[in-house]
Every structure is written in C-alpha cells, then in structure tokens.
Design a protein around this motif. Structure first.
Motif, mmCIF file in Angstrom:
data_model
loop_
_atom_site.group_PDB
_atom_site.id
_atom_site.type_symbol
_atom_site.label_atom_id
_atom_site.label_comp_id
_atom_site.label_asym_id
_atom_site.label_seq_id
_atom_site.Cartn_x
_atom_site.Cartn_y
_atom_site.Cartn_z
ATOM 1 N N VAL A 5 30.177 -62.656 75.901
ATOM 2 C CA VAL A 5 28.521 -61.893 74.583
ATOM 3 C C VAL A 5 29.706 -60.373 74.226
ATOM 4 O O VAL A 5 29.138 -59.819 73.167
ATOM 5 C CB VAL A 5 27.673 -62.082 74.655
ATOM 6 C CG1 VAL A 5 26.957 -61.355 73.265
ATOM 7 C CG2 VAL A 5 27.341 -63.666 74.602
ATOM 8 N N PHE A 6 29.513 -60.028 75.584
ATOM 9 C CA PHE A 6 30.245 -58.519 75.239
ATOM 10 C C PHE A 6 31.446 -58.830 75.304
ATOM 11 O O PHE A 6 32.108 -57.237 74.130
ATOM 12 C CB PHE A 6 30.296 -58.054 77.147
ATOM 13 C CG PHE A 6 31.277 -56.716 77.393
ATOM 14 C CD1 PHE A 6 30.314 -55.978 77.539
ATOM 15 C CD2 PHE A 6 32.327 -55.970 77.478
ATOM 16 C CE1 PHE A 6 30.496 -54.851 77.300
ATOM 17 C CE2 PHE A 6 32.809 -55.635 77.297
ATOM 18 C CZ PHE A 6 32.523 -53.913 77.468
ATOM 19 N N VAL A 7 32.522 -59.257 74.771
ATOM 20 C CA VAL A 7 33.455 -59.059 74.688
ATOM 21 C C VAL A 7 33.892 -59.795 72.873
ATOM 22 O O VAL A 7 34.536 -58.516 72.023
ATOM 23 C CB VAL A 7 35.009 -60.600 74.987
ATOM 24 C CG1 VAL A 7 35.810 -61.135 74.303
ATOM 25 C CG2 VAL A 7 35.286 -60.264 76.350
ATOM 26 N N SER A 8 32.732 -60.803 72.423
ATOM 27 C CA SER A 8 32.389 -60.477 71.298
ATOM 28 C C SER A 8 31.666 -59.350 70.631
ATOM 29 O O SER A 8 32.577 -59.408 69.436
ATOM 30 C CB SER A 8 31.426 -61.427 70.895
ATOM 31 O OG SER A 8 31.649 -62.984 71.372
ATOM 32 N N GLY A 9 31.157 -58.629 71.172
ATOM 33 C CA GLY A 9 30.087 -57.299 70.967
ATOM 34 C C GLY A 9 31.179 -56.621 70.774
ATOM 35 O O GLY A 9 31.178 -55.571 69.290
ATOM 36 N N LEU A 10 32.097 -56.147 71.848
ATOM 37 C CA LEU A 10 33.457 -54.704 71.288
ATOM 38 C C LEU A 10 34.682 -54.964 70.165
ATOM 39 O O LEU A 10 34.276 -54.370 69.694
ATOM 40 C CB LEU A 10 33.954 -54.781 73.057
ATOM 41 C CG LEU A 10 32.796 -54.534 73.988
ATOM 42 C CD1 LEU A 10 34.394 -53.069 74.954
ATOM 43 C CD2 LEU A 10 32.247 -53.112 73.338
ATOM 44 N N THR A 11 34.855 -56.711 69.727
ATOM 45 C CA THR A 11 35.505 -56.880 69.151
ATOM 46 C C THR A 11 34.773 -56.554 67.944
ATOM 47 O O THR A 11 35.395 -56.352 66.534
ATOM 48 C CB THR A 11 35.986 -58.636 69.794
ATOM 49 O OG1 THR A 11 36.909 -58.945 70.575
ATOM 50 C CG2 THR A 11 37.435 -58.801 68.382
ATOM 51 N N ALA A 12 33.978 -57.081 67.584
ATOM 52 C CA ALA A 12 33.196 -57.131 65.947
ATOM 53 C C ALA A 12 32.757 -55.325 66.102
ATOM 54 O O ALA A 12 33.206 -55.077 64.780
ATOM 55 C CB ALA A 12 31.705 -57.853 66.198
ATOM 56 N N LEU A 13 32.503 -54.306 67.264
ATOM 57 C CA LEU A 13 32.076 -53.069 66.902
ATOM 58 C C LEU A 13 33.638 -52.517 66.821
ATOM 59 O O LEU A 13 33.605 -51.488 65.751
ATOM 60 C CB LEU A 13 31.474 -52.607 68.387
ATOM 61 C CG LEU A 13 31.682 -51.478 67.907
ATOM 62 C CD1 LEU A 13 31.004 -50.911 66.612
ATOM 63 C CD2 LEU A 13 30.782 -50.654 69.104
ATOM 64 N N SER A 14 34.807 -52.900 67.020
ATOM 65 C CA SER A 14 36.437 -52.585 67.107
ATOM 66 C C SER A 14 36.447 -52.893 65.556
ATOM 67 O O SER A 14 37.593 -51.674 64.728
ATOM 68 C CB SER A 14 37.125 -52.999 68.230
ATOM 69 O OG SER A 14 38.353 -53.071 67.395
ATOM 70 N N LYS A 15 36.328 -53.511 65.130
ATOM 71 C CA LYS A 15 36.316 -54.346 63.524
ATOM 72 C C LYS A 15 36.037 -53.152 62.688
ATOM 73 O O LYS A 15 36.141 -52.318 61.069
ATOM 74 C CB LYS A 15 36.009 -55.494 63.349
ATOM 75 C CG LYS A 15 36.351 -55.969 61.671
ATOM 76 C CD LYS A 15 36.401 -57.058 61.612
ATOM 77 C CE LYS A 15 36.434 -57.506 60.405
ATOM 78 N NZ LYS A 15 35.924 -58.853 59.983
ATOM 79 N N VAL A 16 34.304 -52.781 63.100
ATOM 80 C CA VAL A 16 34.129 -52.165 62.247
ATOM 81 C C VAL A 16 34.118 -50.671 62.530
ATOM 82 O O VAL A 16 33.883 -49.461 61.598
ATOM 83 C CB VAL A 16 32.097 -52.590 61.769
ATOM 84 C CG1 VAL A 16 31.964 -53.886 61.305
ATOM 85 C CG2 VAL A 16 31.181 -51.970 63.279
ATOM 86 N N THR A 17 34.783 -49.737 63.703
ATOM 87 C CA THR A 17 35.063 -48.669 63.390
ATOM 88 C C THR A 17 36.291 -48.236 63.621
ATOM 89 O O THR A 17 36.665 -46.440 63.387
ATOM 90 C CB THR A 17 34.721 -48.210 64.541
ATOM 91 O OG1 THR A 17 34.858 -49.527 66.150
ATOM 92 C CG2 THR A 17 32.532 -48.755 64.452
#
Length: 480
Positions: A354-366
C-alpha cells in the motif's frame, strides 16, 4: 437392450444411457434451477463429458462429471452393487452448506449394471445470482459407508485463471447482506475491490452487480458512507469505491470516496508531528492507515483535479518519510508509538504494497519521479529472493503466515500485489512482472483446488476461505 457400464469413460461413449430408470424424487426443500436447461435433465443429453474429481468408496469410485457448456453436472458411482446409492450436493456458499441442494437426483443402483449415475443438475443459479459448486456423493449397500468427492464446478465464467478465481470469490458473496461471508468490513472492501478490478482487466462483467448490491445495502449503515472508528477500514472502502467509480463512472461512488477521505482527515493530529491515528481514542499511528491516506487522497486528486487532496497526500508523505518508518532493511515497519513517537512493530506485506501504491499515485499527480525511486527501493527490498518476505524459493510469505483464511493477515498479500502491479505499470521496464508471474504460477500449481479456491501460502495447499481467495484474486488480476 441393457448396456453394462464397467468403466466410465471421458469420451462421448460415457454419455450413452447406462439403463433406463426413474430417478428418485427430490426432497421438497430442494431448489429446482432452470438456466439453459432445467435440473433433472438426462445425462445422455450432455453436450460433453469431463470428469472433474473422483473419490474412493470402498471398492467403488465416485466421479463428478461436467458438461461445461450446458453448464451442468452429474454423479456416477462406478463398480456399483445393487442397492448402492449415488447423488449430487449443490452449494451456493463455497461448499460451507448445501441447504436446498442436498441429495439431488438420489438414485439406487439396480442389479445387472457395473455403474450408475444421476440425472444432470445446474451448477449455478444465475437468475438468483447463485454461484454454485457440486460434489458427487454415494453410499454403499453392504458397509453403509458414505463418501463425497471434493467440491468442483464447471468452467463457466472460468475461461482463464483470473476469471476462475473471481468466480470462486463470488461463491463466497452473500447477496442478502452485500458482504462476503466471514469477510467483515475491511475484508469485504478488499474482496470487492479485487472483483471490480478483475472485471476491468479480464473483461468479465458477470459480477458487476456486487458493486450496487454492497453499496445499496450498506451505505447508510452505522455512521454511513462506510465510515467507522478505524482509519484504515475507511481507507480500504474509499479505494473500493474509487475502483467502482473507475469501472462505472457513477458519481455516488466518487462521493462516498470523498466522504471517506474527509473522515480519514479527522484522524490527523499534531502528536508526533502529524499523521493520522489508527483508531479513535488511541494514539498509535499505523503505517497502513497513513499509506492508505496518501493513496486515497492522491487517487482522488487524480480523478477530480482538486488540489486539496493532492496537498493532503503530500503532507501525509512528508510526515511519513520523516518518522523513520522505512527501516535500515528498506522495509516499512508497522507504525509509530503514540508515547515515544518511535517507529515500532513487525513488517507485513500489505504495509509494503500500500505504501508503494500511495507513492505511485502521488507521483502521477505531482510529476515527482523521486517518489517512484523510493517506491522501487521498498519493492526491491520486498521481492528480493532470500529477503525477509521472499524465501530462497522466490515465493513471498508474511511472517508467521499460518494457514487461516479468515484472520486479518490472510488479506495482506492483496495489498502487496496490487502495489507492485501499479508500480510496474508506471515504469517502462516493468521490473516486478516476473516476480508477480512467479507467484501466480506457484499459487496455481500448488495452492489451488478444483473449485479454484486458494490457500494462504502460494507454495502449498492448506485451508481455503475468504481472505486467502481475495489475495489470490488480486494476484491473478496483477498478472492477467
């Protein structure tokens, strides 16, 4: 002319009538199902013949046959003696019970034959959204012993291993409550998300009804909008409804995900410099809650364009990376002690995923690619052969994994494989594809039964159930 049956073949010759007979009447309580054909259809009219499973019964053999495209099954007792009985049981809850489907087609073998069989019965009850399973049972006239084959089902809605795992998952779904049996709240959220994602990747829409059923029956329960006193439970539901929104475009699912994100925000405190608490009334700040906080808000920012969610996700990450939650071994630990503010606890697979999912999603929007680098570092530490989670055989396990399929830990690997697959999709070299494929191949070969149910370990077969199936379905989705 009397036809003697000494061996039941898998060819069409096995479809020829053994001997004309009148089937015993079904018990009054049994459900009569009609689909392509109605129950109690003659087996010599089957379009094909596949022996799915067998079981010994003294010197006889019980066989469960399927005509997959009909889709119906029938039971055979081979090497029968006069007076032996044979029947089918049918279950609509994954084999836990067979009320309304007991002793279907019960019939007694006459003299002068070498084998006997029932009529054909439907595997599923699609008109009532009943995902079923059959087993062949029999009893001996001389010893009185009774035996049954394992539960199995036709290959309908099971064209590949991802669809088959989804169908076995839905056999555990309770249409009356909108929850998966023994799944509880967050377990149902994880399971439902896996079913939704399966529909998207495998293009099998048969179980799309589960989204509306679960939502309509539970959206106003408790505090409403799938919120409760646990921040992580709320986060799992938020992600499930974001998946439902992606699948359907229905605004009500997006609205609930927003309400869940706002509820998670109320768990944020200044203790230990920030972060959200795991549960109301407690000071512990779990990694899973804070990773879900990043994932939910970053995903909402992507779907809505609302900068508020992006800011929340960024704030969550700034707090997370400053608290030492990633240990010297490159793995995420369980959380922050509310008194000492120290990183403490065991390491689990879902904390990594879930940590990996979170950073992957955050990278997409930033657009911040350094987040992908951090996510890859944790993923590499998780998937490296001979590491804490991944054994020398290359198969991933949680610490103290055990065999239970109903405790919280049985769901953990669902979060891991989803995170790895999302990171894979965000990188050009797809570094975790081989790892995920190795897990899926091992699970399919060693962990699966004839009902396409999976065990907790992906390298051996043990108990089956809700959490294990959710994790396996997430794995099959990730490798489809």
């Amino acid at each position: 002319m009397r036809v003697m049956l000494t061996v039941v073949l898998t060819t069409m010759s096995a479809l020829m009538p053994v001997q004309a007979r009148t089937p015993a009447p079904q018990p009054a309580a049994n459900l009569v199902v009609c689909d392509k054909y109605c129950d109690d259809r003659a087996a010599d009219q089957a379009s094909s013949d596949r022996i799915a499973v067998t079981a010994p019964l003294d010197d006889r053999v019980l066989q469960l046959h399927f005509a997959d495209s009909d889709p119906m099954g029938w039971a055979v007792i081979d090497h029968s003696r006069p007076g032996d009985r044979v029947w089918l049981d049918r279950s609509f809850d994954g084999g836990a019970t067979w009320d309304g489907g007991a002793q279907l087609g019960l019939t007694t073998a006459p003299s002068g034959v070498g084998g006997w069989r029932t009529q054909m019965y439907n595997n599923d009850d699609w008109h009532n959204r009943g995902v079923g399973a059959l087993r062949a049972c029999g009893g001996t006239v001389d010893t009185g012993r009774i035996a049954c084959t394992p539960w199995a089902r036709t290959r309908w809605n099971a064209a590949n291993r991802a669809q088959a795992a989804a169908t076995a998952m839905m056999a555990l779904y309770d249409n009356g409550t909108g929850y998966f049996r023994e799944g509880g709240g967050w377990g149902t959220a994880v399971s439902l998300a896996a079913v939704i994602r399966n529909a998207s990747v495998s293009r099998m829409a048969s179980y799309d009804y589960a989204m509306a059923t679960t939502y309509d029956k539970n959206v106003n329960a408790g505090r409403g909008q799938f919120r409760n006193e646990f921040s992580d439970d709320t986060g799992w539901w938020a992600m499930a409804w974001l998946d439902a929104y992606d699948r359907t475009g229905e605004q009500r699912y997006l609205a609930t995900a927003k309400a869940d994100a706002d509820h998670m925000q109320t768990f944020w405190t200044g203790d230990c410099g920030g972060g959200i608490r795991w549960k109301e009334g407690l000071t512990y700040k779990a990694s899973i809650s804070n990773s879900l906080y990043i994932q939910v808000n970053a995903t909402l920012a992507d779907r809505t364009g609302d900068a508020t969610y992006r800011s929340r996700a960024q704030q969550g990450w700034e707090w997370f990376r400053g608290k030492g939650l990633i240990g010297s071994d490159g793995l995420v630990v369980d959380g922050i002690d509310g008194t000492s503010c120290a990183a403490v606890g065991q390491r689990y697979t879902y904390n990594q995923g879930v940590f990996v999912s979170g950073l992957t999603a955050l990278s997409k929007v930033t657009g911040d690619q350094s987040l992908i680098g951090t996510a890859r570092s944790v993923a590499d530490s998780t998937t490296r052969t001979g590491s804490f989670f991944t054994g020398d055989d290359g198969i991933v396990h949680d610490p103290g994994e055990g065999a239970s399929c109903t405790d919280d830990g049985s769901y953990f690997k669902a979060g891991l494989v989803r995170g790895l697959s999302e990171l894979d999709a965000a990188t050009s070299d797809m570094p975790y594809r081989d790892f995920l494929t190795r897990q899926a191949d091992s699970a399919y070969a060693h962990s699966r039964n004839d009902f396409d149910q999976y065990s907790r370990s992906w390298s051996s077969s043990a108990g089956k159930g809700q959490g294990c199936q959710a994790a396996a379905l997430a794995l099959m989705n990730a490798t489809y």
